[in-house]
Design an enzyme around this catalytic site. Structure first.
Site, PDB file in Angstrom:
ATOM      1  N   LYS A  53       0.866  -1.177   0.000  1.00 23.42           N
ATOM      2  CA  LYS A  53       0.000   0.000   0.000  1.00 23.42           C
ATOM      3  C   LYS A  53       0.902   1.227   0.000  1.00 23.42           C
ATOM      4  CE  LYS A  53      -3.844   2.137   2.592  1.00 23.42           C
ATOM      5  NZ  LYS A  53      -4.737   2.047   3.759  1.00 23.42           N
ATOM      6  N   SER A  62      -9.800   2.373   2.971  1.00 21.35           N
ATOM      7  CA  SER A  62      -8.873   3.090   2.130  1.00 21.35           C
ATOM      8  C   SER A  62      -7.895   2.202   1.371  1.00 21.35           C
ATOM      9  CB  SER A  62      -8.060   4.062   2.989  1.00 21.35           C
ATOM     10  OG  SER A  62      -7.227   3.354   3.885  1.00 21.35           O
ATOM     11  N   SER A  92     -10.232   0.033   7.097  1.00 17.43           N
ATOM     12  CA  SER A  92      -9.581   0.200   5.790  1.00 17.43           C
ATOM     13  C   SER A  92      -8.933  -1.038   5.202  1.00 17.43           C
ATOM     14  CB  SER A  92      -8.535   1.318   5.861  1.00 17.43           C
ATOM     15  OG  SER A  92      -9.160   2.573   5.816  1.00 17.43           O
TER      16      SER A  92
END
Lengths: 484, 479, 95
Positions: free
Chosen positions: A76, A151, A175
């Protein structure tokens, strides 16, 4: 090759059926072919990946082995990676080449994992649909008109479409779990303090936690083992031995006590989702688990509490983005004040600004007690709910998200509606306990995630339950037809 | 109308740790800009603070030395504001729950009276970097080497009533932190800094007036001047019908004045909240007891011991215990001088401190070592030299000409104690001055001094003054 | 809870965020909506409840006083917007 599990890939590497370079190239080819449709990668580090793969192959030739040696993964874009852009999904960091590696990244490097690239995400991890990214929204591989959640939407999408065998995510209010649910993969948010936060760009420091995102619990267990552990650079990281999660997977779940919080099955839960969750729980019962109704009475307060604590912490955490030492600086600032407010005003997107402002307000003179302090008190009540529940049951089960993936643009007009899509995931971060989401079926042709919540440091049990479920089902093996 | 000043000081003492409070970067002074600012000090995205144990130990040491409570639980908070020398946009500091609370220290006023000054609290925090305002094409340069250096902020009660009292208190704390070896006390390098909260009120009033905070006072002299200026400014302001506004003022040493620092629209709202990156600081009894064992003899105890053991006056003992190094030096001199405490005190406080002052040096830079000075004092007590000749020896030692014995030998300064030799000089003097002898013998006693002077002159100062006196008296009186 | 225009401007100033004049009304309504949602908190009596800043009621770990970092100025300043002579440059700071 892309349909293999991580354990199978490692077996293939060991048996010299293929090399890490070949494996890496296969995934790079898939990325080149499919990522245009998904927009899931911000940066693809193809050359670096091939070099790392080559190195992993050499390490193996020299007799080294390990569950992640030569296995490609995606990071990420919130984890700092030395020499590689680390954008956090923001214009503010579009030019930020991290000068150091996050602890998690360093651990994967040490284990010989190969980084394919950095995945798209909501800006500074603030969002539940991946629509707040400076790099544009990520699309859900199951239906590209819908969102992948957020997210960690990029990580979720690359794993679901098998553009990476697995990926890292971070979870501040859901997330990892919510996008895992929306794209039909397994995602685990560990206990707060289990995984180092060093080098993971902070959103809300007392809630943030990195974790694995992978097709199966078995894969997630391998990743978590590599990520977890004490880090002297993070004084909130726990000095506690990391168990061999993979070794715990095969235990039977006969007699396991599962709590179903009545607050997670009430109004607001989509009927089709509820049905899938019900079937999944039946499956767990078939495997020998017993089911008990429990109550987490303060569930309804989690979202309001979270939207004070997280913005308060983020308003302070994001003050360092000031255009002085790194990141975006506005053009021709006329004075210092202008430098600050335009660099920040232009560098941050609308959702980030909203949260900074909410947090600034909640901490400001005259409002602190009514907002911040009150939220801290409610946080304790929410945690107490979990403490009580775990006196009666071993794990808590319920839906991860009240609905399946929604359409792009559907919830962007009203922030509060968006916030409520995290209603089942947020309390877990406030309490600090671990939780995972695993694929449990489909509603309206879109994946549904079952959430399993465990007591502190009980990640092993969550992975065990998920694995036993996955031995009996094949939801986690489904790949969207377009990306097969 | 009589006015009274009410003053409280906030002292920032940089703790003498090797590494910074939250990072492993060096705290050494004077490095090239930004070469000692690591990722944590720069506030790079993703970095986290980890607290330095030694900083905690030093803070606890101070707490114990001022009889304060060392908190079992204290909390680090974030003080949020934007400033280019503050990399994270917040300073990590202790706010509601400091590590040290409720201490006190005794100071001695000019009148000789003793006064207890309350220490409200002392808390740990990180220092900011430095802004360099030299011209970089109209821009300011930022050096973050200092960012993250541990500070102990020592906050006094508003117990001080004059600039002189404030300075006495400041010097006392300055001496204490150096005794404790927790701060080098270097004010030029900014290791020891002070802000003063000053207000005035009519004598007898029980409510405090509105205070102004004076920043940037970096020497004892300036603290005194700045406070005095501020007191006068406030009195004049009120007497001419104005009102003091609560504000931060900057002391300008060149102009000897304070002036308003932050514009009024910029009301500060620091939005303090507990730092989520740092759990509470928990200190157990064992830790505190461990620190207590490292406490040195403190200035007040040392002073009392000097009075008792060395028979010094309170004043002398105070001067000699001003710093740990001076006290150490003095005790070494006494030892080398075989216990001649009083004479040693006189030489250290008189010649030595005088000479050091003249050259702006402190005791650690003395060209004369304690052994050397003690050795010279031994030569006074064993009558090898007189006190007067000793001054020549002292000067020679100061100039690096070796130990007392070597100097005495080389310059032939050995005292003449041979009675015969002294008697011969006296006889010569008496023979050369028949008129004065006559006058003396007819009752002009005052002339005795004249004869002493002549004899000493003849002997080039080397004759033993006691013997000269005795023999002279004999010879003059026995006609 | 609804915020006034002035409050929004004040918060934006405190947070050093440039908000276009035309956007103030939008932020005003969005932030007010969020605060209205947040205010559900006030319905709960929390008298005597200990605030919880961290998931764990533990003390922090301390590090030994050792210098572990070396000079990395070149690498850190390679990503800085404006530097000269080893210093970060900002528009003139006026005190």
């Amino acid at each position: 090759m892309h349909t293999l599990s991580i354990a199978e890939m490692a077996e293939g590497l060991r048996a010299k059926k293929f090399s890490s370079v070949e494996l890496t190239d296969a995934f790079l080819a898939r990325i080149a072919k499919f990522d245009k449709q998904l927009n899931a990668y911000v940066t693809v580090t193809a050359d670096q990946a091939r070099a790392e793969a080559k190195k992993a192959d050499q390490r193996r030739t020299k007799g080294e082995d390990g569950p992640l040696l030569g296995i490609p993964i995606a990071q990420k874009d919130i984890f700092c990676t030395r020499g590689v852009k680390t954008s956090c999904g923001s214009k503010m960091l579009d030019n930020f080449i991290a000068p150091y590696d996050a602890t998690t990244v360093a651990k994967f490097n040490q284990a010989g994992a190969v980084m394919l690239g950095k995945t798209n995400m909501d800006e500074f991890a603030m969002g539940s649909s991946n629509e707040t990214s400076f790099y544009g929204p990520v699309r859900n591989p199951w239906n590209t008109k819908t969102v992948p959640g957020g997210s960690s939407g990029g990580s979720a999408a690359v794993v679901a479409a098998r553009l990476a065998p697995a990926a890292t995510g971070t979870d501040t209010g859901g997330s990892i779990r919510q996008p895992a649910a929306l794209v039909g993969i397994t995602g685990l948010k560990p206990t707060y303090g289990r995984v180092s936060r060093y080098g993971m760009i902070a959103f809300a420091s007392s809630l943030d936690q990195g974790g694995p995102m992978a097709p199966s619990a078995e894969d997630a267990a391998i990743l978590l083992r590599a990520m977890a552990g004490f880090d002297p650079l993070d004084s909130t990281s726990m000095d506690k031995a990391v168990p061999d999660y993979a070794a715990q997977l095969s235990a039977s779940i006969k007699g396991l006590k599962i709590g179903l919080p009545k607050e997670y099955f009430g109004e607001g839960l989509d009927g089709a989702v509820a049905k899938v969750i019900g079937e999944a729980i039946e499956q767990l019962k078939k495997l020998g688990a017993t089911v008990h109704e429990i109550s987490l009475p303060n569930t309804g307060l989690a979202v309001p509490t979270y939207y004070v604590i997280a913005p308060a912490e983020c308003s302070s955490n994001l003050s360092r983005f000031d255009g002085v030492r790194f990141g975006y600086r506005c053009k021709d600032p006329k004075d210092l004040h202008d430098l600050y407010k335009r660099s920040r005003g232009e560098g941050f997107g609308a959702e980030v600004k909203r949260r900074i402002m909410i947090g600034t307000y909640a901490l400001s003179a005259g409002y602190y007690d009514a907002y911040y302090l009150k939220a801290q008190q409610l946080r304790r009540l929410i945690k107490n709910d979990f403490d009580e529940a775990f006196k009666k049951v071993d794990v808590i089960a319920g839906p991860t998200s009240p609905s399946v993936a929604f359409n792009l643009g559907e919830k962007t007009a009203d922030p509060v509606t968006m916030y409520l899509s995290d209603i089942y995931t947020i309390a877990v971060n406030l309490a600090g306990v671990p939780a995972l989401s695993m694929p449990a079926g489909f509603a309206n042709k879109l994946p549904v995630g079952l959430q399993l919540i465990g007591n502190f440091f009980d990640e092993g049990r969550l992975l065990n339950v998920a694995h036993q479920y996955q031995l009996a089902t094949d939801w986690h093996r489904r790949i969207p037809a377009e990306f097969a | 109308m009589e006015w009274e000043a009410v003053i409280g000081l906030e002292i920032h003492a940089q703790l003498a740790t090797r590494s910074k409070i939250f990072s492993g970067a060096s705290t050494d002074f004077g490095a090239e800009p930004n070469t000692q600012a690591c990722a944590v000090d720069l506030g790079l995205p993703g970095v986290l603070p980890v607290l330095n144990k030694e900083a905690v130990r030093m803070a606890a040491k101070f707490g114990l030395a001022v009889g304060a409570t060392v908190a079992k639980r204290s909390v680090f908070a974030r003080k949020n504001y934007f400033y280019p020398d503050l990399p994270k946009g917040y300073q990590i500091s202790q706010y509601e729950l400091p590590i040290v609370a409720k201490g006190k220290i005794e100071i001695e006023l000019e009148s000789g009276e003793h006064k207890t000054v309350g220490i409200t609290r002392a808390h740990l925090e990180e220092d900011a970097g430095k802004s360099l305002h030299e011209d970089f094409h109209g821009m300011t340069g930022i050096d973050l080497n200092r960012a993250g250096t541990p500070l102990l902020e020592i906050v006094s009660e508003p117990d001080l009533r004059s600039a002189a009292e404030a300075v006495t208190y400041l010097k006392k704390i300055h001496s204490l932190v150096r005794y404790l070896e927790i701060c080098d006390g270097n004010m030029q390098e900014g290791s020891f800094r002070c802000d003063a909260n000053v207000s005035v009120r009519r004598k007898g009033a029980d409510k405090f007036g509105t205070r102004a905070e004076i920043k940037n006072v970096n020497s004892f002299r300036f603290v005194e001047k700045a406070i005095n200026f501020e007191i006068e400014r406030q009195i004049e302001l009120i007497e001419s019908g104005g009102q003091v506004v609560q504000e931060t003022r900057l002391y300008d040493a060149d102009k000897d004045e304070t002036r308003s620092m932050r514009s009024k629209e910029e009301a500060m709202d620091y939005r303090y909240f507990p730092d989520p990156d740092l759990l509470p600081l928990i200190i157990d009894d064992a830790f505190v007891e461990g620190v207590r064992k490292t406490l040195p003899e403190l200035p007040d105890a040392k002073r009392e011991r000097f009075v008792k053991d060395y028979g010094l006056s309170n004043y002398d003992a105070s001067v000699l215990t001003t710093s740990r190094e001076l006290a150490q030096y003095y005790e070494a001199v006494v030892k080398a001088a075989k216990g001649e405490a009083k004479l040693s005190a006189n030489w250290v406080m008189g010649e030595l401190l005088g000479a050091l002052n003249k050259e702006n040096k402190d005791i650690t830079q003395s060209p004369i070592g304690a052994q050397q000075l003690g050795g010279m004092i031994c030569r006074i007590t064993d009558n090898t030299i007189s006190g007067k000749i000793a001054k020549q020896v002292f000067e020679a030692m100061w100039a690096g000409e070796g130990d007392a014995d070597a100097v005495i030998e080389a310059k032939g300064l050995r005292q003449v104690t041979d009675t015969g030799a002294i008697a011969k000089i006296i006889d010569d003097v008496i023979a050369k001055n028949p008129e004065q002898v006559e006058q003396y013998r007819s009752g002009k006693d005052k002339l005795f001094g004249f004869f002493v002077g002549q004899v000493m002159k003849e002997s080039k100062g080397k004759a033993n003054p006691g013997q000269v006196n005795d023999l002279l008296k004999q010879k003059l009186d026995n006609k | 809870m609804s915020l006034s225009r002035d409050q929004v401007t004040k918060i934006a100033h405190l947070a050093r965020l440039d908000i276009a004049e035309a956007d103030v009304a939008k932020y005003q309504s969005e932030l007010s909506n969020i605060l209205t949602m947040v205010e559900q908190m006030s319905a709960v009596d929390t008298k005597g409840v200990d605030p919880m800043p961290h998931p764990f009621d533990l003390g922090q770990r301390l590090r030994e006083d050792e210098v572990t970092e070396s000079n990395q100025r070149e690498s850190f300043q390679a990503i800085a917007p404006q530097v000269e002579a080893g210093l970060y440059l900002v528009p003139k700071v006026i005190e």
